[in-house]
Design an enzyme around this catalytic site. Structure first.
Site, PDB file in Angstrom:
ATOM      1  N   SER A   1       0.738  -1.282   0.037  1.00 42.60           N
ATOM      2  CA  SER A   1      -0.025   0.123   0.045  1.00 42.60           C
ATOM      3  C   SER A   1       0.859   1.464   0.101  1.00 42.60           C
ATOM      4  O   SER A   1       2.105   1.093   0.361  1.00 42.60           O
ATOM      5  CB  SER A   1      -1.038  -0.186   1.200  1.00 42.60           C
ATOM      6  OG  SER A   1      -1.640   1.237   1.312  1.00 42.60           O
TER       7      SER A   1
ATOM      8  N   TYR B   1      -2.410  -1.384   9.985  1.00 47.22           N
ATOM      9  CA  TYR B   1      -2.360  -1.559   8.542  1.00 47.22           C
ATOM     10  C   TYR B   1      -1.229  -1.208   7.884  1.00 47.22           C
ATOM     11  O   TYR B   1      -0.732  -1.659   7.252  1.00 47.22           O
ATOM     12  CB  TYR B   1      -3.618  -1.028   7.810  1.00 47.22           C
ATOM     13  CG  TYR B   1      -3.673  -1.420   6.521  1.00 47.22           C
ATOM     14  CD1 TYR B   1      -4.206  -2.321   6.047  1.00 47.22           C
ATOM     15  CD2 TYR B   1      -3.402  -0.328   5.387  1.00 47.22           C
ATOM     16  CE1 TYR B   1      -4.463  -2.874   4.826  1.00 47.22           C
ATOM     17  CE2 TYR B   1      -3.685  -0.805   4.271  1.00 47.22           C
ATOM     18  CZ  TYR B   1      -4.189  -1.828   3.727  1.00 47.22           C
ATOM     19  OH  TYR B   1      -4.277  -2.050   2.347  1.00 47.22           O
TER      20      TYR B   1
END
Length: 272
Positions: A144, A157
């Site tokens: 990400s 995350y």
């Protein structure tokens, strides 16, 4: 030759950042691994119908521990895996928030670690030996854009994605001389079931287009945002929201406003 795609459960065909349809379109057979067998079977049939490629499904919940990997290893034993795509990930909830903002925190944190980190390592452990033996193979790890810097309100995350980036870079250094290509794909926002109601807007890239562009970068770079739009967005993010600002008092206030907005965006979805 098969492509092995551990992925999010319940996502419709073409909904993941590296959707398997694009791989099937390029002539590869597909192994799908996720927790919902009925949805996996449906997606496998769609891939066979649309692209005429062989498919296999393996049921596994990647929030589990080591016990889930023995059946996966057995299911892949007779297959020649040419590409492994680690495409599975989990967030606290549909919206952003502080570490302790959600119910059942202990379980959620454990699930995120198992799903986002251990799955990458264990699936690599399972598939890598045959690639080394053949001196040929590709591992694509989906990370990400938040793998670059600390990012409040998605602390776990972001940290797990930083692990994915670091692990991938080290793995590449260890095995590139043995014919294994390792690539990290770090997208911004792709249209998936993790992106709330943010669909078909300026910041969001269609999953089909993203996968096509990302696959075109194979062999050209070991780290990529996946598409030109995300490369530009990453550049703007680094300029206007640098790491030092994200973790400053002012930056946290700004991100808090965004977190509140994201919760408002997710309310209609939760009430449907």
């Amino acid at each position: 030759m098969f492509t092995c795609c551990p992925r999010r459960a319940g996502a419709p065909p073409g909904s993941g950042p590296m959707e398997p349809g694009q791989l099937a379109r390029r002539g590869l057979n597909i192994v799908l691994i996720s927790r919902d067998p009925s949805k996996l079977e449906h997606e496998a049939k769609e891939i066979e119908r649309l692209y005429g490629r062989s498919t296999r499904v393996i049921q596994a919940d990647f929030t589990g521990g080591l016990e889930i990997y023995e059946p996966i290893e057995a299911g892949l034993k007779d297959l020649e895996i040419g590409i492994l795509v680690n495409n599975v990930a989990k967030q606290y909830a549909d919206n952003l928030g502080k570490l302790l903002d959600f119910e059942d925190t202990a379980q959620k944190l454990s699930d995120i670690i198992n799903c986002n980190m251990m799955s990458v390592v264990q699936m690599t452990r399972i598939v890598l030996p045959q690639m080394v033996t053949r001196r040929k193979g590709i591992i694509i790890n989906i990370s990400s854009i938040v793998d670059r810097n600390p990012f409040p309100f998605i602390a776990m995350y972001g940290a797990t994605k930083a692990f994915v980036r670091s692990f991938s870079a080290s793995l590449k250094a260890e095995y590139s001389s043995e014919g294994v290509l390792v690539q990290t794909v770090s997208p911004f926002i792709v249209e998936t079931n993790m992106t709330l109601a943010m669909k078909n807007r300026f910041l969001v890239v269609n999953a089909h287009d993203f996968a096509r562009q990302a696959l075109d970068t194979l062999g050209l770079t070991s780290y990529t945002p996946g598409c030109l739009r995300h490369a530009l967005q990453g550049l703007l993010l680094a300029i206007f929201l640098p790491s030092w600002f994200c973790c400053s008092r002012e930056g946290v206030k700004l991100l808090s406003l965004f977190a509140n907005w994201s919760r408002e965006q997710s309310l209609p979805r939760r009430t449907r």
